[in-house]
Design a protein around this motif. Structure first.
Motif, PDB file in Angstrom:
ATOM      1  N   LYS A 190      75.644  -5.959  56.089  1.00 39.99           N
ATOM      2  CA  LYS A 190      76.495  -7.031  56.613  1.00 39.99           C
ATOM      3  C   LYS A 190      76.289  -8.309  55.807  1.00 39.99           C
ATOM      4  CE  LYS A 190      77.457  -9.573  60.906  1.00 39.99           C
ATOM      5  NZ  LYS A 190      77.072  -9.717  62.347  1.00 39.99           N
ATOM      6  N   ARG A 191      75.026  -8.607  55.491  1.00 38.63           N
ATOM      7  CA  ARG A 191      74.720  -9.809  54.711  1.00 38.63           C
ATOM      8  C   ARG A 191      75.268  -9.694  53.279  1.00 38.63           C
ATOM      9  NH1 ARG A 191      69.762  -9.824  55.769  1.00 38.63           N
ATOM     10  NH2 ARG A 191      68.822  -9.001  53.869  1.00 38.63           N
ATOM     11  N   LEU A 192      75.091  -8.529  52.672  1.00 45.63           N
ATOM     12  CA  LEU A 192      75.587  -8.332  51.306  1.00 45.63           C
ATOM     13  C   LEU A 192      77.113  -8.372  51.261  1.00 45.63           C
ATOM     14  CD1 LEU A 192      73.179  -5.502  50.067  1.00 45.63           C
ATOM     15  CD2 LEU A 192      73.108  -7.928  49.464  1.00 45.63           C
ATOM     16  N   LYS A 193      77.749  -7.782  52.273  1.00 48.55           N
ATOM     17  CA  LYS A 193      79.213  -7.782  52.318  1.00 48.55           C
ATOM     18  C   LYS A 193      79.760  -9.201  52.438  1.00 48.55           C
ATOM     19  CE  LYS A 193      83.139  -5.656  54.720  1.00 48.55           C
ATOM     20  NZ  LYS A 193      83.555  -4.732  55.821  1.00 48.55           N
ATOM     21  N   ALA A 194      79.086 -10.036  53.218  1.00 53.08           N
ATOM     22  CA  ALA A 194      79.528 -11.421  53.375  1.00 53.08           C
ATOM     23  C   ALA A 194      79.486 -12.182  52.059  1.00 53.08           C
ATOM     24  CB  ALA A 194      78.656 -12.120  54.419  1.00 53.08           C
ATOM     25  N   HIS A 195      78.635 -11.733  51.130  1.00 52.41           N
ATOM     26  CA  HIS A 195      78.521 -12.375  49.816  1.00 52.41           C
ATOM     27  C   HIS A 195      79.185 -11.538  48.723  1.00 52.41           C
ATOM     28  CE1 HIS A 195      75.270 -14.429  52.081  1.00 52.41           C
ATOM     29  NE2 HIS A 195      75.515 -15.448  51.264  1.00 52.41           N
ATOM     30  N   ASN A 196      80.043 -10.571  49.141  1.00 52.19           N
ATOM     31  CA  ASN A 196      80.768  -9.714  48.194  1.00 52.19           C
ATOM     32  C   ASN A 196      79.829  -8.971  47.244  1.00 52.19           C
ATOM     33  OD1 ASN A 196      83.397 -10.464  49.137  1.00 52.19           O
ATOM     34  ND2 ASN A 196      83.182 -12.409  48.025  1.00 52.19           N
ATOM     35  N   ASP A 203      80.399   0.802  51.997  1.00 53.01           N
ATOM     36  CA  ASP A 203      81.044   0.181  53.160  1.00 53.01           C
ATOM     37  C   ASP A 203      81.893   1.208  53.901  1.00 53.01           C
ATOM     38  OD1 ASP A 203      81.837  -1.727  54.970  1.00 53.01           O
ATOM     39  OD2 ASP A 203      83.399  -2.575  53.679  1.00 53.01           O
ATOM     40  N   VAL A 204      81.235   2.294  54.361  1.00 53.34           N
ATOM     41  CA  VAL A 204      81.938   3.394  55.029  1.00 53.34           C
ATOM     42  C   VAL A 204      81.114   3.885  56.207  1.00 53.34           C
ATOM     43  CG1 VAL A 204      83.126   4.170  52.929  1.00 53.34           C
ATOM     44  CG2 VAL A 204      80.858   5.083  53.480  1.00 53.34           C
ATOM     45  N   GLY A 270      79.382  -2.667  64.100  1.00 50.27           N
ATOM     46  CA  GLY A 270      78.780  -1.750  63.138  1.00 50.27           C
ATOM     47  C   GLY A 270      77.692  -0.876  63.694  1.00 50.27           C
ATOM     48  N   HIS A 271      77.503  -0.884  65.021  1.00 46.42           N
ATOM     49  CA  HIS A 271      76.458  -0.061  65.627  1.00 46.42           C
ATOM     50  C   HIS A 271      77.046   1.265  66.112  1.00 46.42           C
ATOM     51  CE1 HIS A 271      73.556  -3.297  65.410  1.00 46.42           C
ATOM     52  NE2 HIS A 271      74.453  -4.118  65.918  1.00 46.42           N
ATOM     53  N   SER A 272      76.261   2.324  65.989  1.00 38.73           N
ATOM     54  CA  SER A 272      76.736   3.650  66.367  1.00 38.73           C
ATOM     55  C   SER A 272      76.970   3.750  67.870  1.00 38.73           C
ATOM     56  CB  SER A 272      75.704   4.704  65.945  1.00 38.73           C
ATOM     57  OG  SER A 272      76.048   5.954  66.441  1.00 38.73           O
TER      58      SER A 272
END
Length: 475
Positions: A190-196, A203-204, A270-272
């Motif tokens: 989530k943190r990495l995605k926010a910073h592209n 991301d799947v 994002g939680h199962s």
């Protein structure tokens, strides 16, 4: 397989402690086999660590764990090898039953592993192995009932974890050893995605193509189950028409291969989502579906079925799970790194636990080699070295599990693979042993174990790069 209750192990104190040297504090999320292995290794040196487990108490779930000679060094270096061997049974072969008439079609012979790899593989009940590792961790290092909600990487100021009970923990390094639905991984991604910075391939939702029902019976009477009298583990696979595999020992499992790969459902955070398909009722329903499946016990007078094993198994030791599989491109970011089932492999190859333990060895080597007061850059460089060393082996393991999964399924390709396995020449079997057991890593800051295999272990970068230098002496 029989298990015994062993005496508590003597927890070792760190071998070398330098009060003037500030070592990085390690937070380990997950008290499974991988997280406990890492904690056991860090206990041998002067690195402070804490283990945080979501469950409120250790759970004796799961079936059997197959470990090859490639993990022997870990148990020997931590002085628990003899106890490990006493809790399991050696594996000399894999018996494949091609039909439901209980006839052995062929055996995959592993007896050459002693000469080639220098040791014999073992099968051990997962609860017994978990208990053995759990007892190596001091009570003040183990924290139960700690469900992670969020992580806050503060760069050179460290990293903080917040738990559902409102408490927090701070350290220098966070290890995600918390399984397929790793909260550490979810927060990292989530943190990495926010910073592209998160690759699209990562991301799947988690894919899975396997559903597994596992259990461990109570101790059985050898008169009913004569194979229990054998010195080596009777590791038996039975293939039924449009039915799952059965491993008919005291530790048993049913593996159902899904025709088309599915993905796990996540909520908006994002939680199962754990739905009715995976609760206790679902496990009971699957038990009812497979009760009449035949198993091989050595009892030809009164042949047993899987229903007999189910009846011999306490209900709280039976569970149904879906087994995810993916090799993520992203293993680390900042002060966070993933290991074990946080990067899940299909169980068909039986290498998930072994790879988690190897992760622990290599991570411990690189973390122990960090300088005093390491910066975020120092830590990321160590994580990068860990990934570079482990990734080729994880890819090999992933390919191996796909091979075994295909061989265990139906169709022409599966039949062809089983035919090839049955008629495999001796040189090919030896080569297979080398591939499966060639990687035999050791912990660089503990006394090395002599490797007696005729084929030397594969090159281990961390062993060469992180082994403490012996001071030169003058005459």
């Amino acid at each position: 397989m029989t298990t015994s209750i062993a005496q508590p192990s003597q927890t070792k104190q760190p071998q070398h402690v330098d009060p003037a040297k500030k070592r990085p504090k390690v937070l380990i999320a997950g008290g499974g086999l991988g997280g406990l292995s890492l904690g056991m290794l860090l206990q041998q040196t002067d690195i402070p660590y804490e283990i945080f487990e979501r469950a409120t108490e250790p759970k004796a779930l799961g079936s059997a764990i197959a470990l090859s000679a490639a993990t022997d060094a870990l148990f020997k270096q931590c002085n628990i090898y003899d106890e490990f061997v006493s809790l399991g049974k050696k594996t000399l072969s894999l018996q494949v039953i091609a039909n439901e008439q209980r006839r052995v079609d062929y055996k995959m012979d592993f007896s050459a592993q002693q000469q080639v790899l220098g040791a014999i593989g073992h099968v051990i009940a997962r609860p017994a192995l978990h208990d053995l590792l759990f007892r190596q961790i001091p009570k003040n290092r183990m924290h139960m009932g700690k469900k992670i909600l969020s992580t806050d990487d503060q760069g050179d100021n460290g990293i903080t974890v917040t738990f559902s009970d409102g408490t927090t923990a701070s350290g220098d390094i966070l290890i995600g050893a918390d399984g397929a639905y790793s909260a550490v991984r979810q927060n990292l991604f989530k943190r990495l995605k926010a910073h592209n910075k998160l690759p699209a391939a990562d991301d799947v939702p988690l894919p899975y193509s396997t559903v597994c029902l596992v259990g461990q019976t109570r101790p059985l009477d050898p008169a009913v189950f004569p194979h229990l009298l054998q010195d080596d583990c009777q590791f038996i696979n039975t293939l039924g028409e449009n039915k799952p595999w059965a491993q008919g020992t005291v530790c048993w499992s049913i593996i159902r291969f899904v025709e088309e790969s599915k993905t796990s459902t996540d909520d908006k955070n994002g939680h199962s989502i754990v739905d009715q398909e995976w609760g206790p009722e679902a496990a009971e329903a699957m038990c009812n579906e497979v009760r009449h499946f035949p198993v091989v016990s050595g009892n030809e007078v009164n042949p047993l079925t899987l229903g007999d094993l189910i009846d011999y198994t306490p209900k709280d030791l039976i569970s149904k799970v879906k087994l995810e599989e993916i090799v993520f491109e992203t293993w680390f970011g900042g002060r966070t790194v993933l290991m074990g089932d946080a990067r899940p492999l299909n169980p068909a190859g039986g290498v998930g636990c072994q790879n988690a333990m190897h992760d622990a060895i290599i991570l411990a080597n690189w973390i122990n080699a960090l300088p005093s007061d390491p910066t975020s850059k120092d830590i990321e460089n160590a994580f990068r070295s860990y990934q570079d060393e482990r990734l080729p082996w994880i890819q090999t393991a992933s390919n191996s599990t796909r091979f075994y999964r295909t061989m265990a399924s139906g169709g022409i390709v599966a039949g062809l693979l089983r035919f090839c396995a049955k008629h495999m020449p001796a040189w090919a079997k030896r080569k297979m042993l080398v591939v499966l057991g060639g990687n035999r890593p050791q912990c660089s800051f503990l006394p090395l174990v002599e490797d007696k295999g005729s084929v030397p272990p594969a090159f281990q970068p961390s062993l060469l790069a992180t082994k403490p230098k012996t001071p030169a002496t003058s005459v």
